[in-house]
Design a protein around this motif. Sequence first.
Motif, PDB file in Angstrom:
ATOM      1  N   THR A  78      67.477  41.528  49.626  1.00 42.56           N
ATOM      2  CA  THR A  78      66.186  42.199  49.459  1.00 42.56           C
ATOM      3  C   THR A  78      65.735  42.145  48.002  1.00 42.56           C
ATOM      4  O   THR A  78      64.562  41.904  47.703  1.00 42.56           O
ATOM      5  CB  THR A  78      66.298  43.662  49.938  1.00 42.56           C
ATOM      6  OG1 THR A  78      66.741  43.654  51.305  1.00 42.56           O
ATOM      7  CG2 THR A  78      64.972  44.392  49.847  1.00 42.56           C
ATOM      8  N   LYS A 137      63.357  47.841  54.435  1.00 45.88           N
ATOM      9  CA  LYS A 137      63.720  49.221  54.125  1.00 45.88           C
ATOM     10  C   LYS A 137      62.548  49.969  53.527  1.00 45.88           C
ATOM     11  O   LYS A 137      62.648  51.138  53.224  1.00 45.88           O
ATOM     12  CB  LYS A 137      64.834  49.237  53.081  1.00 45.88           C
ATOM     13  CG  LYS A 137      66.186  48.874  53.619  1.00 45.88           C
ATOM     14  CD  LYS A 137      67.175  48.899  52.466  1.00 45.88           C
ATOM     15  CE  LYS A 137      68.477  48.235  52.896  1.00 45.88           C
ATOM     16  NZ  LYS A 137      69.194  47.715  51.732  1.00 45.88           N
ATOM     17  N   ASP A 192      63.499  41.037  56.171  1.00 43.10           N
ATOM     18  CA  ASP A 192      62.655  41.101  54.981  1.00 43.10           C
ATOM     19  C   ASP A 192      61.696  39.926  55.083  1.00 43.10           C
ATOM     20  O   ASP A 192      62.083  38.845  55.518  1.00 43.10           O
ATOM     21  CB  ASP A 192      63.484  40.902  53.705  1.00 43.10           C
ATOM     22  CG  ASP A 192      64.373  42.091  53.421  1.00 43.10           C
ATOM     23  OD1 ASP A 192      63.975  43.226  53.715  1.00 43.10           O
ATOM     24  OD2 ASP A 192      65.478  41.872  52.900  1.00 43.10           O
TER      25      ASP A 192
HETATM   26 MG   LIG Z   1      68.193  44.136  52.497  1.00 44.37          MG
END
Ligand SMILES: [Mg+2]
Lengths: 190, 232
Positions: free
Chosen positions: A19, A33, A53
């Motif tokens: 991420t 997230k 993502d």
């Molecule tokens: Mg991640």
Amino acid sequence: MAKDITKILVTGPFAAGKTTLIRFVSSEQLLSKDVKATDGLARFKAMTTVGLDFGILHVDETLDVHLFGTPGQARFNFMWKVLSRGALGTIFLVDSSSQRAIDEGKKMYQYYRNKADTPIIIGATHRDKEGARDLEVLADGLGAENANIIPCDPREKEDSKTLVLALLQEVIESDMNDEQEELVDDFELM
Amino acid sequence: MSQDEVNLDKKKPSFKHLGILRQAISKAHTGNIRYETVENEEIKMNMLLGNLLSDSMTVNGLEKFLTFPCMDCKFSVECAEVNSDDVAFDADETLNIQCAGEHSQEAAPPIVLTRVLNGIHWEDEVLIQLKESFSQLPPVEVKMVPMHHYGYNDTLTYLTLYQTSLKNKDFTLAIFFDECPSYISLEQQVKVLVLGYCLDLIKPKASAKKVQKKKSRRLGIVNRILNKIREI
Ligand SMILES: [Mg+2]
Ligand SMILES: Nc1nc2c(ncn2[C@@H]2O[C@H](COP(=O)(O)OP(=O)(O)OP(=O)(O)O)[C@@H](O)[C@H]2O)c(=O)[nH]1
């Protein structure tokens, strides 16, 4: 003029830095997230539902790169085949200080090698931590003796960029070797 | 030719938009297909990893997309106005399909496309336009797939297409129209071609020269990304 879209995949076990990397190299992103932090793309909720993502790098007027970060869990392994369609290649990140991550990474890496034959580059993260494995030990642990492994800290923008650059270099080299067959454009209907 | 003339020409209603769908499916794109109907209506369809979602906007849009020629069509991700409930449901469905697909080592079956295509009906003049359009494509190869997994209800016509392709050395879709037995209607014939074309089951025979051209184009793309990354 129509935009070209190409893909780069970012994968690897839990907490490897996927991420973080995508955030640095995207112009816009929708992170699994972190839905609130996005604007236009937030409406495309589907990505977060499947736990990916998703970032977009606007290269120029006619080219976008879609960056997909796959969840670091083996139960998402099945998505790689479809994700890798139309993808330039994969950045595989692994926390090199965690034996659990390396063991998990080995399963993912072997699975990936069997399912997708796009170029891959390995980023060894968490080098600053105690117990970080030597690169040879890591390669051995992943069963990736022939792959290029680059030590990096995705929290450093330059390191994240380096990984993408290294992957692109790998893509160029692999293109030199094998015959890449793609869709032919003049297959249009009237 | 002036700029205006070029644009006018581009705005002629056609079935070129099917090529956009084909690319999006075969490259497993995520985002939206937007197109403009001859009535200047703008319609969007949502896609996740090359699968059309089954929200009502997409399904209704797909029906028109397949039935009529269009003015213009593009793929983008900027304008995803999706009812999140629809998508949440759909993404789950897509996941399940992907799981099922995994066992057969095939990509997910394109059920939304086949479901809508099963119910399509074309006016005669559109049918003729599609026939002519397919007839002018260069020689093709046809890939065999288990059509029943796809939920497509006319396996026989697909099989006929496949068998005809095997028998002819430089097989073109014009040959298919010529050789197709008369108990298969023109609409059935065209439908199977739309399906095969969109799913990339009907591919142009690759000539070495074209593959080469594609390679250097790809290299160009990679170099543009390299430069961009260096400067961010
Ligand atoms: Mg991640
Ligand atoms: N010390 C250290 N921390 C790092 C490094 N790389 C990433 N991190 C941190 O590790 C944590 C996890 O990073 P993420 O980018 O969320 O990892 P991820 O791969 O997306 O994780 P999952 O989505 O949970 O699989 C974050 O707090 C990062 O800041 C590194 O090289 N060294």
